[in-house]
Write an enzyme that holds these catalytic residues in place. Structure first.
Site, short mmCIF file in Angstrom:
data_model
loop_
_atom_site.label_atom_id
_atom_site.label_comp_id
_atom_site.label_asym_id
_atom_site.label_seq_id
_atom_site.Cartn_x
_atom_site.Cartn_y
_atom_site.Cartn_z
N HIS A 2 0.82 -1.21 0.00
CA HIS A 2 0.00 0.00 0.00
C HIS A 2 0.86 1.27 0.00
O HIS A 2 2.06 1.21 -0.26
CB HIS A 2 -1.00 -0.03 1.16
CG HIS A 2 -1.75 -1.33 1.23
ND1 HIS A 2 -2.71 -1.69 0.32
CD2 HIS A 2 -1.63 -2.39 2.09
CE1 HIS A 2 -3.18 -2.90 0.61
NE2 HIS A 2 -2.53 -3.35 1.67
N GLU A 52 -1.46 0.67 8.00
CA GLU A 52 -0.68 -0.46 7.51
C GLU A 52 0.47 0.02 6.63
O GLU A 52 1.59 -0.50 6.70
CB GLU A 52 -1.58 -1.41 6.72
CG GLU A 52 -0.87 -2.59 6.12
CD GLU A 52 -1.77 -3.43 5.22
OE1 GLU A 52 -1.27 -4.43 4.67
OE2 GLU A 52 -2.95 -3.07 5.05
N HIS A 69 2.86 -6.90 4.57
CA HIS A 69 1.52 -6.45 4.89
C HIS A 69 1.20 -6.70 6.36
O HIS A 69 1.95 -7.38 7.07
CB HIS A 69 0.49 -7.21 4.03
CG HIS A 69 0.51 -6.85 2.58
ND1 HIS A 69 -0.29 -5.87 2.05
CD2 HIS A 69 1.27 -7.33 1.56
CE1 HIS A 69 -0.04 -5.76 0.75
NE2 HIS A 69 0.91 -6.63 0.42
N GLU A 93 1.59 -11.50 5.95
CA GLU A 93 0.68 -10.70 6.78
C GLU A 93 1.22 -10.83 8.20
O GLU A 93 1.07 -11.85 8.86
CB GLU A 93 -0.75 -11.24 6.69
CG GLU A 93 -1.37 -11.12 5.30
CD GLU A 93 -1.88 -9.72 4.97
OE1 GLU A 93 -1.75 -8.81 5.84
OE2 GLU A 93 -2.41 -9.53 3.87
#
Length: 294
Positions: free
Chosen positions: A83, A120, A175, A257
């Site tokens: 992101h 994030e 992430h 993650e």
């Protein structure tokens, strides 16, 4: 190294004259010994110990040797910080559909955040910087898909393309998840077999699985973070065929993650700088292990 002088030898009682003569004879010998030690300096190539700079503390208080500097010379690693903190200001751009081989998906998303607002994207960029420093210390060439220098994106297809163009020996996308409170732990996402459109993951499925296993092992060992209790059936390993960053990759690549940004136990870790350093160390160890074996 220490010098054993006359005080370390316990002479038997003798006359004052004898002691004086003995001491006078030993002084030149001691002086010559000290000069020789000074000229030689420290012994080269001595074995590493727990206090040596070449040994690092492993979890649990034990010590294990770190890979020697330069051991990854010639290897290329691409790190993809998930992101971008500016994505929310560019919704039209990131909502644009891109081809991911077996379908179309958004260019990118805003990512998630903790309930207190820690994004994030900020977490992933900080972790990427820490990971880059560790890998470069081992001699690897490291490229980031972005470095906080773009207003938004890049799109998922470009993220994959950056790794492909670099001919990366390994690529990883960083992430943190946004699941429900009580769902905690980490998982590693590996590419499944996709052969459609511009995607063909078949050559990278096996090496990506090895990369994922090494990263999961290193991460868990370094951080103590448990495997996800809501995905992966307790293994911490998930295979997906709907992620453009994996589908379009031609080099071994995985996603991690690192935890759930909506679970208070995970949030306490994810928002801690010292813990993020442990996370970077664990991911680095996994990548180094994979590269040494590949």
């Amino acid at each position: 190294m220490s010098y054993e002088g006359p005080e370390d030898e316990a002479p038997q009682p003798r006359s004052r004259r004898a002691l004086t003569l003995t001491f006078a004879a030993l002084v030149p010998v001691a002086l010559l010994g000290w000069l020789g030690w000074s000229a030689l300096g420290d012994e080269p190539d001595r074995p590493a110990s727990a206090a040596s700079p070449s040994a690092s503390a492993a979890p649990g208080g034990t010590s294990s040797p770190s890979p020697s500097a330069g051991s990854l010379a010639g290897k290329v690693v691409v790190i993809d910080p998930g992101h971008n903190t500016g994505n929310f200001q560019h919704t039209a751009e990131i909502n644009k559909q891109v081809d991911v081989g077996n379908g179309k998906k958004e260019c990118d998303t805003t990512g998630t955040a903790t309930n207190a607002g820690y994004p994030e994207a900020k977490f992933t960029l900080d972790l990427a910087h820490r990971l880059r420093a560790l890998l470069e210390k081992q001699g690897a060439t490291v490229k980031l898909t972005h470095d906080g220098d773009r207003k938004w994106g890049p799109c998922v297809d470009e993220r994959a393309r950056i790794g492909n163009t670099a001919h990366a020996d390994a690529a990883i996308s960083l992430h943190a998840d946004g699941s429900a409170e009580g769902n905690r732990g980490f998982h590693v996402i590996m590419p499944g077999a996709v052969h459609a459109g511009g995607a063909d993951t078949r050559p990278i499925v096996a090496p990506s699985k090895k990369l994922g296993a090494r990263v999961a092992s290193g991460y868990r060992h370094a951080t103590g973070e448990p495997f996800s209790n809501y995905l992966g059936d307790g293994t911490g390993m998930v295979t997906r065929t709907d992620l453009g960053g994996l589908n379009l990759s031609t080099v071994p690549k995985v996603f991690i993650e690192c935890g759930n940004m909506r679970d208070k136990s995970d949030v306490a870790l994810l928002t801690s700088g010292p813990w993020r350093q442990k996370a970077a160390q664990g991911i680095s160890e996994g990548i180094v292990s994979f590269l040494h074996e590949s």
